[in-house]
Design an enzyme around this catalytic site. Sequence first.
Site, short mmCIF file in Angstrom:
data_model
loop_
_atom_site.label_atom_id
_atom_site.label_comp_id
_atom_site.label_asym_id
_atom_site.label_seq_id
_atom_site.Cartn_x
_atom_site.Cartn_y
_atom_site.Cartn_z
N TYR A 138 0.94 -1.39 0.18
CA TYR A 138 0.07 -0.04 0.02
C TYR A 138 0.82 1.20 -0.09
O TYR A 138 1.75 1.44 0.74
CB TYR A 138 -0.90 0.08 1.12
CG TYR A 138 -2.15 -0.75 1.04
CD1 TYR A 138 -2.97 -0.64 -0.07
CD2 TYR A 138 -2.53 -1.60 1.83
CE1 TYR A 138 -4.21 -1.21 -0.16
CE2 TYR A 138 -3.83 -2.52 1.93
CZ TYR A 138 -4.51 -2.10 0.67
OH TYR A 138 -5.75 -2.97 0.54
N ASP A 157 -6.14 -0.97 -6.65
CA ASP A 157 -7.53 -1.15 -6.60
C ASP A 157 -8.26 -0.36 -5.42
O ASP A 157 -9.46 -0.68 -5.34
CB ASP A 157 -8.33 -2.32 -7.02
CG ASP A 157 -7.79 -3.40 -5.98
OD1 ASP A 157 -7.13 -3.06 -4.91
OD2 ASP A 157 -7.91 -4.60 -6.15
N HIS A 165 -9.81 -7.54 -5.44
CA HIS A 165 -9.58 -7.27 -4.05
C HIS A 165 -10.70 -8.17 -3.40
O HIS A 165 -11.16 -7.93 -2.08
CB HIS A 165 -9.77 -5.92 -3.61
CG HIS A 165 -9.07 -5.63 -2.38
ND1 HIS A 165 -8.10 -4.40 -2.70
CD2 HIS A 165 -8.98 -5.84 -1.06
CE1 HIS A 165 -7.42 -4.52 -1.31
NE2 HIS A 165 -8.00 -5.00 -0.53
O1 173 Z 1 -9.11 -5.67 2.22
C1 173 Z 1 -8.84 -5.11 3.10
O2 173 Z 1 -9.24 -5.17 4.03
C2 173 Z 1 -7.54 -4.28 2.95
O3 173 Z 1 -6.77 -4.34 1.97
C3 173 Z 1 -7.23 -3.38 3.85
C4 173 Z 1 -6.58 -1.96 3.73
C5 173 Z 1 -6.43 -1.28 4.68
C6 173 Z 1 -6.27 -1.77 6.02
C7 173 Z 1 -6.67 -2.91 6.40
C8 173 Z 1 -7.20 -3.76 5.33
#
Ligand code: 173
Length: 497
Positions: A237, A265, A357
């Site tokens: 991320y 995404d 996702h």
């Molecule tokens: O899918 C999710 O839950 C995920 O990708 C996510 C994103 C940020 C914080 C926790 C989970």
Amino acid sequence: MSLISTQTVAEHATSSSCWIIVHGKVYDVTDFLPEHPGGSKIILKYAGVDATEAYDPIHPPDAITTHLPKDKHLGVVDPNTVIKVVKEVTAEEKNRQELMMARPSLDAIVNLHDFEAVAKGILPPKAWAYYSSASDDEITIRENRAAYQRIWFRPRVLRDVSVVDWSTTILGRRSSLPVYISATALGKLGHPDGELNLTRAAGKHGVIQMIPTLASCAFDEIIDAAVPGQVQFLQLYVNRDREITRKYVQHAEKRGVKGLFITVDAPQLGRREKDMRMKFVDESGVAKVQENQSGVKKDEGVARAISSFIDPSLSWKDIPWFKSITNMPIVLKGVATPEDALMAYDYGLAGIVLSNHGGRQLDTARSGVENLIEVVAALKTRGPWPNPKFEVFVDGGVRRASDVLKAIALGASAVGVGRAFMYSFCAYGQDGVEKAFQIFRDELEMNMRLLGARTIDDLTPDMVDANALHSHVGLTPVDNLYNTTCEFLPFDPVMFL
Ligand code: 173
């Protein structure tokens, strides 16, 4: 470091002076209260006391040590002042222990769906809601499964299938299965060892693990748990602060990570209603009447609360920068169209994951395997296929070896499996994950024999009939919002009398 008594810590139990204990160390989090992504109220619940148990599932161990300014690290708890209480087993823990005892034995598990059923039975409601939820009406999550059911096999016979081999390479790395473990966040919500269950099982069986940015275990802990030569990828991320991302990526490369999967995404997290509603439900499953955590928007669940660092301004313009900071192969995770697939190719990336996702982002997005057909056709216009320099992966809804074989026949290099492996460790720890690998092996052996494919390279598009794949009429789920998906806000009518 100074020694601080538990009594002194207890004197700082308000929003004007809030100290907490995490892993035996004392922190002053007063100034941090308004900034806490999960809201200040949850921290104040532990003001003046030990917050470790609540902290652990949601945060990597180093989150507080890295992010809280050093002058707020006050010292260590004086062990002589810690009153050893025989910890009372809460009703919730007792319930969980009973459920664990009542689990079917691992031998009784025959397919990957079984893990999900056991996980649902034993997980605390909040963990189940977070893991299982998908966005809006949850149409895409179910379509991910349904799409595989619209693909039919065209098996070949008399091909001497006495020996079949499903091992393959993924981004040039050996993998014992044509499946990798996809990233899923917050593993400790479901098992005390969190993601390490996956690392240990994967190391033993030669399976590749994609490490999530938002793992509950620290990144280095997950790397350290790998055996020599074990291949790990990293899911990324991208932080609003690119310096944090640069350091993270370069550290990962230095620690031996072999591929970078940038999630594209999720500029904003989808609205997962089951997860959102959990915030307002107490342990007995009844909605709280007036509850509004300060600092957290009403509509946020666990994931949304901790995702504010993700940069929604990420764009194609950033791709050259990523290429300049790492030599790892870069793959975009969450591509859904041939247009973007060609852009990824033209930017010189190593591949894409056709993914929605796990149905958790844009609802009514198509399945990865449906998009695969158009994407492969488009990539063929750039040169011979398969192209060793550009790999296409698919994830979402994979529960059977037959799903894997269908995706590979249609041009995927390998498939990602997220929830199914996660549910297997929620239910049975590392043993569960190992059993899930065994199930894949058993199913691959049988399905490859019956399909007439001795190796992964033998899987070709003529072995499947995907004519019905684009038809969303037949197996499109009925409107589950009203039927089954929407878990209506539970309330106790007595409160309204
Ligand atoms: O899918 C999710 O839950 C995920 O990708 C996510 C994103 C940020 C914080 C926790 C989970």
